[in-house]
Design a protein around this motif. Structure first.
Motif, PDB file in Angstrom:
ATOM      1  N   LEU A 178      -0.600  15.908  -2.363  1.00 10.67           N
ATOM      2  CA  LEU A 178      -1.263  14.616  -2.491  1.00 10.67           C
ATOM      3  C   LEU A 178      -0.696  13.614  -1.478  1.00 10.67           C
ATOM      4  O   LEU A 178      -1.443  12.852  -0.854  1.00 10.67           O
ATOM      5  N   LEU A 179       0.648  13.620  -1.338  1.00 11.65           N
ATOM      6  CA  LEU A 179       1.284  12.706  -0.392  1.00 11.65           C
ATOM      7  C   LEU A 179       0.877  13.044   1.034  1.00 11.65           C
ATOM      8  O   LEU A 179       0.563  12.152   1.838  1.00 11.65           O
ATOM      9  N   GLU A 180       0.868  14.325   1.370  1.00  5.48           N
ATOM     10  CA  GLU A 180       0.458  14.746   2.710  1.00  5.48           C
ATOM     11  C   GLU A 180      -0.984  14.355   2.988  1.00  5.48           C
ATOM     12  O   GLU A 180      -1.327  13.919   4.096  1.00  5.48           O
ATOM     13  N   ALA A 181      -1.842  14.487   1.976  1.00  7.98           N
ATOM     14  CA  ALA A 181      -3.248  14.119   2.159  1.00  7.98           C
ATOM     15  C   ALA A 181      -3.397  12.617   2.378  1.00  7.98           C
ATOM     16  O   ALA A 181      -4.197  12.172   3.211  1.00  7.98           O
ATOM     17  N   SER A 182      -2.612  11.808   1.646  1.00  9.61           N
ATOM     18  CA  SER A 182      -2.717  10.358   1.799  1.00  9.61           C
ATOM     19  C   SER A 182      -2.204   9.899   3.166  1.00  9.61           C
ATOM     20  O   SER A 182      -2.689   8.920   3.719  1.00  9.61           O
ATOM     21  N   LEU A 183      -1.207  10.622   3.702  1.00 11.42           N
ATOM     22  CA  LEU A 183      -0.644  10.267   5.011  1.00 11.42           C
ATOM     23  C   LEU A 183      -1.406  10.897   6.170  1.00 11.42           C
ATOM     24  O   LEU A 183      -1.301  10.447   7.314  1.00 11.42           O
ATOM     25  N   GLY A 184      -2.100  11.985   5.861  1.00 10.98           N
ATOM     26  CA  GLY A 184      -2.765  12.732   6.924  1.00 10.98           C
ATOM     27  C   GLY A 184      -1.794  13.501   7.785  1.00 10.98           C
ATOM     28  O   GLY A 184      -2.067  13.791   8.950  1.00 10.98           O
ATOM     29  N   ARG A 203       0.864  -1.180   0.000  1.00  8.15           N
ATOM     30  CA  ARG A 203       0.000   0.000   0.000  1.00  8.15           C
ATOM     31  C   ARG A 203       0.905   1.236   0.000  1.00  8.15           C
ATOM     32  O   ARG A 203       1.366   1.701   1.041  1.00  8.15           O
ATOM     33  N   GLN A 257       2.132  17.387  -6.029  1.00  4.56           N
ATOM     34  CA  GLN A 257       2.433  16.006  -5.663  1.00  4.56           C
ATOM     35  C   GLN A 257       2.663  15.859  -4.158  1.00  4.56           C
ATOM     36  O   GLN A 257       2.238  14.878  -3.550  1.00  4.56           O
ATOM     37  N   ALA A 261       4.630  11.140  -6.414  1.00 12.33           N
ATOM     38  CA  ALA A 261       4.568  11.914  -5.179  1.00 12.33           C
ATOM     39  C   ALA A 261       5.780  11.624  -4.295  1.00 12.33           C
ATOM     40  O   ALA A 261       6.345  12.535  -3.669  1.00 12.33           O
ATOM     41  N   PRO A 307       1.838   5.222  -1.737  1.00  7.89           N
ATOM     42  CA  PRO A 307       1.364   6.370  -2.512  1.00  7.89           C
ATOM     43  C   PRO A 307       1.956   6.333  -3.915  1.00  7.89           C
ATOM     44  O   PRO A 307       2.878   5.560  -4.190  1.00  7.89           O
TER      45      PRO A 307
END
Length: 295
Positions: free
Chosen positions: A44-50, A5, A41, A11, A7
């Motif tokens: 996007l990575l920050e959003a996926s990691l929270g 899993r 990018q 990104a 990202p």
């Protein structure tokens, strides 16, 4: 097997480069994209990691605690990728050379001649990197480059290829034959990244002694390739490269109805001293000489 899993790779690459440089601008130059794309990018990575990975200030960025934990893992991972790919490349016995040049030069001069290089050097893989951003050759991001400017370029072996010239270009159907005809057709403008080097209508009119020409009027385009396409379509007249518009001029799609011409800078082939000593890079240099011969 457990599915990873992760990202998107883009990104992760954007974050690793930005963290290493502590600069979105330098990361963008390394990866051949815009700073806006790097920022996108990373968000996007920050959003996926929270989690926030950077503290964004006016003129600089800094890693957060989470960014500091993530960066070494990605750095070491990409280093391992590089070593693995290099090992595979050595085992196949093929050599890959990356040549970087501006987008328009790549499209107009390099791509049409790529087949000739492959025929002459079947043991080399030539990779073309088209970007108007400056690529760091010392960092190994490309092996050889075509650069436009006054030269020489510090720390690099520099060899002039050909000099640039700019002039008025238009579709022959517009029927331009004298300076006065410019008053009845739209003037097309290109927004250069380096306005100080731009061969624009203001410079041309000054050389032509046309003080009454409305040099700021007319459509504006962000790319000189699009401007040439607009001129071919008959949408107006443009001051553009006579060297890179050679195919359209020879085919009669564009004409150069009158002067004066604006003298540009030169295109140079450049490489680090170490790279320029290699047989593969020398082969690319010699091919570039043949590409521009007769230009």
């Amino acid at each position: 097997m457990r599915r990873r899993r992760l990202p998107p790779l883009a990104a992760l690459r954007a974050f690793e480069a930005a963290a290493r440089h502590l600069s979105f601008r330098r990361a963008a130059a390394e990866l051949g994209v815009t700073p806006t794309a790097i920022s996108h990018q990373i968000r996007l990575l920050e959003a996926s990691l929270g989690l926030a990975l950077f503290v964004r200030e006016v003129r600089r960025v800094a890693l957060t605690a989470a960014g500091q934990r993530l960066y070494p893992a990605l750095r070491d991972g990409f280093d391992a990728f590089e070593r693995g790919l290099a090992d595979v490349s050595r085992q196949t016995g093929r050599k890959a050379v990356t040549l970087t040049a501006t987008t328009l030069f790549t499209a107009r001069r390099l791509l049409p001649a790529l087949g000739a290089f492959r025929a002459q050097h079947p043991s080399f893989d030539l990779r073309l990197h088209a970007s108007d951003d400056l690529v760091d050759l010392a960092a190994g991001l490309a092996d050889i480059a075509v650069r436009y400017g006054s030269g020489p370029f510090a720390g690099l072996v520099t060899e002039p290829l050909l000099s640039e010239r700019f002039g008025v270009l238009c579709n022959p159907s517009l029927g331009l034959s004298a300076h006065e005809d410019l008053k009845r057709v739209p003037l097309l403008h290109v927004e250069w990244k380096r306005p100080d080097m731009a061969p624009d209508w203001r410079r041309w009119a000054r050389l032509a002694g046309l003080t009454a020409l409305a040099v700021d009027a007319g459509p504006r385009l962000t790319d000189d390739g699009y401007a040439l396409q607009a001129a071919v379509a008959g949408h107006g007249v443009v001051v553009a490269s006579l060297v890179l518009a050679k195919p359209e001029l020879e085919a009669g799609l564009l004409v150069h109805p009158f002067g004066p011409e604006i003298a540009g800078e030169a295109y140079h082939v450049v490489a680090t001293p170490e790279n320029m000593a290699g047989a593969d890079v020398i082969a690319v240099r010699d091919w570039l000489r043949a590409v521009v011969r007769g230009a």
